[in-house]
Write a protein that holds these residues in place. Structure first.
Motif, short mmCIF file in Angstrom:
data_model
loop_
_atom_site.label_atom_id
_atom_site.label_comp_id
_atom_site.label_asym_id
_atom_site.label_seq_id
_atom_site.Cartn_x
_atom_site.Cartn_y
_atom_site.Cartn_z
N TRP A 50 59.91 61.99 68.18
CA TRP A 50 59.49 60.60 67.95
C TRP A 50 60.70 59.70 67.66
O TRP A 50 60.78 58.57 68.15
CB TRP A 50 58.50 60.56 66.80
CG TRP A 50 57.76 59.25 66.67
CD1 TRP A 50 58.17 58.14 66.01
CD2 TRP A 50 56.50 58.92 67.26
NE1 TRP A 50 57.23 57.13 66.11
CE2 TRP A 50 56.19 57.59 66.87
CE3 TRP A 50 55.59 59.62 68.05
CZ2 TRP A 50 55.02 56.96 67.26
CZ3 TRP A 50 54.41 58.99 68.43
CH2 TRP A 50 54.14 57.67 68.04
N LYS A 55 56.15 70.58 63.32
CA LYS A 55 56.04 69.21 62.78
C LYS A 55 57.42 68.53 62.76
O LYS A 55 57.53 67.33 63.04
CB LYS A 55 55.45 69.25 61.37
CG LYS A 55 53.98 69.67 61.34
CD LYS A 55 53.47 69.75 59.92
CE LYS A 55 52.02 70.20 59.87
NZ LYS A 55 51.52 70.32 58.48
N THR A 98 50.40 64.38 60.92
CA THR A 98 49.26 65.21 60.54
C THR A 98 48.20 65.18 61.63
O THR A 98 47.59 66.20 61.97
CB THR A 98 48.66 64.74 59.21
OG1 THR A 98 49.67 64.81 58.20
CG2 THR A 98 47.48 65.60 58.81
N ASN A 119 58.60 65.06 64.74
CA ASN A 119 59.32 63.95 64.12
C ASN A 119 60.64 63.66 64.86
O ASN A 119 60.99 62.49 65.10
CB ASN A 119 59.60 64.28 62.65
CG ASN A 119 60.19 63.11 61.90
OD1 ASN A 119 59.70 61.99 61.98
ND2 ASN A 119 61.28 63.37 61.18
N GLU A 153 62.60 55.46 65.23
CA GLU A 153 62.12 55.42 63.85
C GLU A 153 61.34 56.70 63.56
O GLU A 153 60.76 57.31 64.47
CB GLU A 153 61.22 54.20 63.62
CG GLU A 153 59.99 54.14 64.51
CD GLU A 153 59.17 52.89 64.29
OE1 GLU A 153 57.98 52.90 64.68
OE2 GLU A 153 59.68 51.92 63.72
N PRO A 154 61.32 57.12 62.29
CA PRO A 154 60.61 58.37 61.96
C PRO A 154 59.11 58.21 62.13
O PRO A 154 58.56 57.11 61.96
CB PRO A 154 60.99 58.62 60.49
CG PRO A 154 61.36 57.28 59.97
CD PRO A 154 61.97 56.54 61.10
N ILE A 155 58.46 59.30 62.46
CA ILE A 155 57.02 59.29 62.62
C ILE A 155 56.34 59.23 61.25
O ILE A 155 56.83 59.81 60.27
CB ILE A 155 56.56 60.54 63.41
CG1 ILE A 155 55.10 60.42 63.84
CG2 ILE A 155 56.77 61.80 62.60
CD1 ILE A 155 54.67 61.54 64.78
N GLY A 156 55.23 58.53 61.15
CA GLY A 156 54.52 58.44 59.89
C GLY A 156 53.87 59.75 59.51
O GLY A 156 53.53 60.58 60.38
N ALA A 157 53.67 59.96 58.21
CA ALA A 157 53.07 61.21 57.73
C ALA A 157 51.66 61.38 58.28
O ALA A 157 51.26 62.49 58.67
CB ALA A 157 53.06 61.23 56.20
N ASP A 158 50.88 60.30 58.33
CA ASP A 158 49.51 60.38 58.84
C ASP A 158 49.50 60.73 60.32
O ASP A 158 48.66 61.51 60.78
CB ASP A 158 48.78 59.06 58.61
CG ASP A 158 48.54 58.77 57.14
OD1 ASP A 158 48.57 59.74 56.35
OD2 ASP A 158 48.33 57.60 56.78
N LEU A 159 50.44 60.16 61.07
CA LEU A 159 50.47 60.40 62.51
C LEU A 159 50.88 61.83 62.83
O LEU A 159 50.31 62.47 63.73
CB LEU A 159 51.44 59.42 63.18
CG LEU A 159 51.51 59.48 64.72
CD1 LEU A 159 50.13 59.30 65.33
CD2 LEU A 159 52.49 58.43 65.25
N TYR A 169 61.52 56.45 69.92
CA TYR A 169 61.21 55.12 69.38
C TYR A 169 62.20 54.64 68.32
O TYR A 169 62.07 53.54 67.81
CB TYR A 169 59.78 55.12 68.80
CG TYR A 169 58.75 55.59 69.81
CD1 TYR A 169 58.39 54.79 70.88
CD2 TYR A 169 58.16 56.85 69.68
CE1 TYR A 169 57.44 55.23 71.80
CE2 TYR A 169 57.22 57.29 70.60
CZ TYR A 169 56.86 56.48 71.66
OH TYR A 169 55.94 56.91 72.58
#
Length: 536
Positions: A73, A66, A87, A70, A79-85, A77
């Motif tokens: 990502w 995980k 998951t 992150n 920017e940090p990856i979202g928690a939902d994404l 891009y």
């Protein structure tokens, strides 16, 4: 009736004349040869062992993977990856293994028909090596897509392996040890799970700088199988009944049985070939529409569905939580979890040693019944876990008991049973159906259990209790014992419930074959009554 009288009247004299030869022919095949053990072990090493390893190997590096998602990502891009994404990406990485398994199961019938049982196992190693490269090099390439594709390819490998391997083991094994050799599949699955747990420890490969080597390990068993299996024989039944290669089948029989005179085995396989309903490989549709095999198909579907829906996969979700609630330190928990893999492997080995004495049916019924009992106890203990400091220890004991109960029978026998309930022409289609049910149920458990856990909490195990009880009841009333039985015996056991008269084509052929064999004895060719199934 005349045919029946012809085959029964001379029987007393025939028994006297042929008893010594018959005794010799039944004792020799019971000796386990090095060729048979090597075929079973190395066949399972590059197949079911890798399946078991992949069930547990993703647990240890989950946090590191995980983090890699992150980091990748961020590089792409900014920017940090979202928690939902993250998951969602992790859920896809885990669950796509089952989708690949389903695709692999769908390919088995075609592959085993075109290149044989052994050939399918050897070709399958290509998928394992490709998956190992994708999973091991994904971090270096800064591509989490490679990990997802690698898990999918490894699923295809496992889907093919869990159908082709039991088919191969069932066809090379003498009838008196068909169950024991078939349990190599289950034993190597458990050993693979245990290996994944051990290598995932921090002292080995369970570190952020080493987790990619956990996946590189996948190539080693595949390469070992590629080095050994090509020098071992193909299934003699496949060679004789599907390829019409009598010389190759004779050579394979000699290697697996460890004796020179295999004329009796060859004649018995010829007899089964003459007695088959169909001479071509039946499709899944033909199998499903055949009324003489209706309850055999239902039995395989029910048994394989219970194999996945009995709740063992869900047990792994709870183990760490129960140990954490018991007060164990976080860094100690992985070592205690090793006991689950050890118990699993030990129970599978014991099952393989006793299956030919106790039988398939008692072990299956006992396994599902014991699981239901311990699931009930586990539910009670989990509800009182916060009130008594010693209660979590009882919960963990129940978890170990559930795992041992599963591996005592339900963990391996469904694969053995699938090969025993069908004759040669229907067997590949039967394994395809079993594989589809297996992987669809596997995917369903992974998808639905988190929601069950959220809504039912500690009562979620009652759902699995019901599944185990229903499975045990069905097997008690429907499944006959298949231990040391020929395919004709097993078909006759299902004839009544299938509403197929005993005077059907298969029985008539059997009587005709027996009558023909007695004529051969009168001409000087001494042999025992030819059964519908070979001594393998």
């Amino acid at each position: 009736m005349e045919m029946r009288e012809q085959t029964e009247d001379p029987e007393p004299n025939n028994m006297e004349n042929t008893e010594p030869d018959h005794k010799t022919s039944t004792e020799k095949p019971q000796r386990i040869t090095a060729c048979l053990v090597n075929a079973a072990f190395f066949g399972a090493l590059g197949s079911s062992y890798l399946y078991g390893y992949n069930l547990s190997v993703v647990n240890a590096p989950a946090l590191y993977i995980k983090t890699f998602y992150n980091k990748t990502w961020m590089e792409r891009y900014g920017e940090p990856i979202g928690a939902d994404l993250v998951t969602m990406l992790w859920s896809i990485t885990v669950s796509i293994f089952a989708i690949g398994g389903l695709l692999g199961a769908l390919c088995v019938t075609l592959l085993t028909k075109l290149i044989g049982r052994k050939g399918t196992l050897l070709l399958n190693n290509v998928f394992a090596v490709i998956a190992a490269l994708l999973l091991a090099l994904g971090e270096k390439a800064r591509s989490f897509e490679m990990l997802i594709i690698g898990r999918f390819v490894m699923g295809v490998d496992s889907g093919i392996a869990l159908s082709a391997l039991p088919m191969y083991l069932g066809e090379i094994s003498p009838r008196h040890m068909r169950g024991s050799i078939g349990q190599f599949n289950s034993i190597l699955i458990c050993l693979g799970v245990f290996t994944g747990q051990v290598l995932g420890l921090p002292e080995f490969l369970g570190q952020e700088s080493r987790w990619n080597f956990l996946f590189a390990f996948l190539a080693l068993p595949a390469l070992l199988q590629l080095c050994v299996l090509p020098f071992l024989p193909e299934s003699p039944r496949f060679l004789l009944m599907e390829r019409r290669d009598e010389a190759g089948a004779e050579k394979a029989f000699r290697a697996f049985l460890g004796k020179k005179d295999v004329s009796k085995e060859l004649e018995e396989v010829h007899a089964e070939s003459r007695a088959q309903n169909t001479l071509h490989m039946a499709s899944v549709t033909e199998l499903l529409l055949n009324p003489a095999l209706r309850w055999q198909v239902i039995t395989v579907v029910v048994t394989m569905a219970c194999y996945q829906l009995c709740g063992l996969n869900a047990i792994w979700y709870y183990t760490n939580g129960i140990l954490r609630d018991s007060g164990f330190a976080e860094n100690v928990i992985p070592y205690i979890v090793l006991s689950t893999g050890g118990i699993e492997t030990l129970a599978a080995i014991v099952s393989g040693l006793v299956i030919e004495r106790i039988g398939r049916r008692p072990l299956l019924i006992f396994g599902f019944s014991a699981m239901a009992f311990f699931f009930g106890l586990l539910t009670v203990f989990l509800n009182f876990q916060d009130q008594y400091s010693w209660m979590p220890y009882l919960s963990f004991t129940c978890i170990l008991a559930v795992i041992a109960s599963f591996c005592s029978g339900p963990g391996g026998i469904p694969f053995v049973l699938t090969g025993e309930l069908f004759e040669q022409s229907y067997r590949p289609a039967a394994f395809m159906i079993a594989g589809i049910v297996n992987w669809v149920a596997n995917f369903a458990v992974g998808l639905l259990f988190p929601f069950m856990q959220e809504s039912l909490q500690t009562y979620a195990f009652l759902v699995f209790l019901v599944v185990c009880v229903l499975g045990a009841v069905y097997l008690y009333f429907i499944l006959p014992e298949t231990k040391n039985k020929t395919f004709v015996d097993i078909s006759q056991s299902f004839a009544k419930i299938n509403k197929v008269p005993l005077g059907d084509k298969e029985i008539e052929n059997e009587l005709a074959i027996k009558a023909g064999s007695k004529e051969m004895e009168e001409n000087g060719k001494v042999m025992s009554d030819v059964e519908m199934e070979s001594s393998l």
